[in-house]
Design a protein around this motif. Structure first.
Motif, short mmCIF file in Angstrom:
data_model
loop_
_atom_site.label_atom_id
_atom_site.label_comp_id
_atom_site.label_asym_id
_atom_site.label_seq_id
_atom_site.Cartn_x
_atom_site.Cartn_y
_atom_site.Cartn_z
N TRP A 102 38.68 22.11 30.33
CA TRP A 102 38.94 23.21 29.38
C TRP A 102 39.64 24.35 30.09
O TRP A 102 40.65 24.88 29.60
N ALA A 103 39.14 24.75 31.25
CA ALA A 103 39.74 25.86 31.98
C ALA A 103 41.15 25.52 32.47
O ALA A 103 42.07 26.34 32.39
N LEU A 104 41.34 24.28 32.96
CA LEU A 104 42.67 23.87 33.43
C LEU A 104 43.66 23.81 32.26
O LEU A 104 44.83 24.21 32.39
N ASN A 105 43.20 23.30 31.11
CA ASN A 105 44.08 23.25 29.93
C ASN A 105 44.47 24.66 29.49
O ASN A 105 45.63 24.92 29.14
N THR A 106 43.50 25.56 29.50
CA THR A 106 43.78 26.95 29.10
C THR A 106 44.75 27.58 30.07
O THR A 106 45.67 28.32 29.68
N LEU A 107 44.58 27.30 31.35
CA LEU A 107 45.49 27.82 32.37
C LEU A 107 46.92 27.34 32.09
O LEU A 107 47.88 28.12 32.15
N ALA A 108 47.07 26.06 31.77
CA ALA A 108 48.39 25.52 31.46
C ALA A 108 49.00 26.18 30.23
O ALA A 108 50.20 26.49 30.20
N ILE A 109 48.16 26.42 29.21
CA ILE A 109 48.65 27.07 27.99
C ILE A 109 49.14 28.49 28.29
O ILE A 109 50.20 28.90 27.83
N LEU A 110 48.36 29.22 29.07
CA LEU A 110 48.74 30.60 29.41
C LEU A 110 50.07 30.63 30.17
O LEU A 110 50.92 31.49 29.92
N ILE A 111 50.24 29.68 31.11
CA ILE A 111 51.50 29.63 31.86
C ILE A 111 52.65 29.30 30.91
O ILE A 111 53.72 29.91 30.97
N GLY A 112 52.41 28.34 30.00
CA GLY A 112 53.44 27.97 29.04
C GLY A 112 53.82 29.12 28.13
O GLY A 112 54.98 29.26 27.72
N MET A 113 52.86 29.97 27.80
CA MET A 113 53.12 31.14 26.94
C MET A 113 53.79 32.27 27.70
O MET A 113 54.27 33.23 27.09
N GLY A 114 53.80 32.16 29.03
CA GLY A 114 54.35 33.25 29.82
C GLY A 114 53.38 34.39 29.99
O GLY A 114 53.78 35.52 30.29
N ASP A 115 52.09 34.12 29.81
CA ASP A 115 51.05 35.16 29.92
C ASP A 115 50.64 35.27 31.39
O ASP A 115 49.88 34.46 31.91
N MET A 116 51.14 36.29 32.08
CA MET A 116 50.86 36.43 33.51
C MET A 116 49.92 37.60 33.80
O MET A 116 49.91 38.15 34.89
N ASN A 117 49.12 37.97 32.82
CA ASN A 117 48.20 39.08 33.06
C ASN A 117 46.92 38.57 33.71
O ASN A 117 46.86 37.47 34.23
N ASP A 118 45.88 39.35 33.62
CA ASP A 118 44.63 39.02 34.31
C ASP A 118 43.98 37.73 33.80
O ASP A 118 43.09 37.18 34.46
N GLN A 119 44.40 37.25 32.64
CA GLN A 119 43.80 36.03 32.10
C GLN A 119 44.00 34.82 33.02
O GLN A 119 43.15 33.94 33.09
N LEU A 120 45.13 34.79 33.72
CA LEU A 120 45.35 33.69 34.67
C LEU A 120 44.25 33.68 35.72
O LEU A 120 43.70 32.63 36.05
N GLN A 121 43.94 34.84 36.26
CA GLN A 121 42.90 34.93 37.28
C GLN A 121 41.54 34.53 36.70
O GLN A 121 40.73 33.86 37.36
N VAL A 122 41.30 34.91 35.45
CA VAL A 122 40.03 34.58 34.81
C VAL A 122 39.87 33.07 34.72
O VAL A 122 38.80 32.52 35.04
N TYR A 123 40.92 32.38 34.32
CA TYR A 123 40.80 30.94 34.12
C TYR A 123 40.93 30.14 35.41
O TYR A 123 40.42 29.02 35.50
N VAL A 124 41.57 30.71 36.40
CA VAL A 124 41.51 30.09 37.73
C VAL A 124 40.07 30.11 38.23
O VAL A 124 39.55 29.11 38.74
#
Length: 385
Positions: free
Chosen positions: A44-66
């Protein structure tokens, strides 16, 4: 009822027909999705991470899901895989931006697991291989991985062994990992030649050669073919010679494909409890078996099947550690005992628990034995008994 509400209701009804699970999950603000999901927290976390990268969302959410992925057991290799795949599907700019955000975590993991280690492709004649090298000043150790896997087999053993101050080398065998596109394996002597070429490239005159299973068979051939280059041998879950049953594993893959080899391999390699927990070593091994080509798999098994160090073992005078596992379903204790007895200067150690994939399933115990052996050889006080 307003026209707008009617349209909303129609869309909700359409969604319910298309995927009632998602419709219910949205209606329950995700509660049903979380409670009934079967993909697990890590995926779930890895999939969410991929979605965020695909959306171009480079805010703190990337760190949260890492953090969420690592807390759920994901390794830095798996997070790196997400970045690599994102470069293909979301584009290089978004992958690079994500890498900048995730880089501090990857750097911390790299420093923790492999301090001062470089990872580079090195040409060894007719192919390139991936090499971990910590460039330390101590006497060199070479780690040779198991069949179907690659240098990452030593992920948890490497940092412990490196604490001895040794220069530690781990590389991919021909037909495996980054060396998968090499010309097809002929025999164990060819693989010993590959290692010799690598040591020449690294300007290493002599080394302690530690191999696991297939890697151990290569180590045996190397010591026989290049005695001056070998100071000691550690043979982990390794037999003295091959058996016809090994060639049958090549036949099975050619008949049924690699997917059919996954379950049999995991059952032979790990305990049922570990397979059920599905930690990184099981996930890693499963995917390595799936991804190796039938050609490389078959060539490796046939090379090992005809290998035989029985006659030559008595000529190997260097210290030999025979490291077996009580629960090993492949290199069973009688095979390890036979192998150890063939070398005139060998010591047999049996780990309990100890399985065929000891370097991954029991890494601390393996590292402890390798360190003791290395230090004894260094101090010239290795004793058989």
């Amino acid at each position: 009822m307003s026209t707008k509400q009617t349209i909303v209701d129609q869309k909700v009804a359409e969604l319910a027909q298309l995927t009632p699970q998602l419709s219910r999950a949205m209606a329950n603000t995700g509660k049903e999705l979380n409670s009934n999901a079967i993909i697990g927290d890590r995926n779930w976390a890895l999939n969410t991470l991929a979605i965020l990268i695909g959306m171009g969302d480079m805010n703190d959410q990337l760190q949260v899901y890492v953090k969420a992925a690592t807390d759920a057991g994901a390794t830095d290799n798996e997070i790196q895989d997400v970045l690599n795949l994102a470069s293909i599907y979301a584009g290089n700019p978004r992958a690079v931006n994500a890498a900048r955000s995730i880089a501090p975590y990857l750097k911390r993991e790299s420093d923790r697991l492999r301090p001062n280690v470089t990872e580079e492709l090195i040409n060894v004649g007719d192919h390139e291989t991936m090499v971990w090298d910590n460039h330390a000043a101590g006497f060199p150790i070479v780690l040779i991985h198991c069949l179907a896997l690659d240098h990452r087999t030593w992920r948890d053993v490497y940092p412990e062994v490196a604490k001895t101050g040794a220069r530690v080398i781990a590389y991919d065998i021909r037909g495996h990992g980054w060396a998968r596109n090499a010309p097809v394996t002929k025999d164990l002597d060819q693989l010993a030649d590959d290692l010799h070429h690598l040591l020449v490239k690294l300007d290493i005159k002599q080394a302690d050669i530690y191999g696991a299973s297939y890697g151990g068979a290569i180590a045996e051939s190397f010591a026989i073919d290049y005695p001056a280059d070998t100071r000691s041998l550690a043979l982990i879950a390794t037999g003295l010679k091959g058996f016809p049953v090994l060639a049958q594993r090549a036949d099975a893959a050619e008949k049924d494909g690699m997917e059919a080899q996954v379950a049999e391999s995991l059952i032979r390699w790990f305990t049922p409890e570990t397979i059920a927990r599905n930690p990184w070593e099981v996930r890693y091994s499963r995917e390595c078996v799936r991804h190796i080509s039938v050609t490389n798999w078959a060539a490796a098994w046939r090379a090992m099947a005809v290998g035989d160090a029985t006659a030559a073992a008595r000529t190997v005078k260097v210290p030999v550690l025979a490291l077996g596992g009580k629960q090993d379903a492949s290199a069973v204790p009688p095979i390890m005992k036979q192998m150890a007895a063939a070398y005139p200067n060998s010591k047999l150690v049996t780990l309990d628990p100890g399985t065929h994939m000891m370097p991954m399933e029991q890494p601390q115990a393996v590292a402890e034995q390798l360190i003791k052996f290395y230090q004894a050889v260094n101090q010239n006080n290795f004793r058989k008994d």
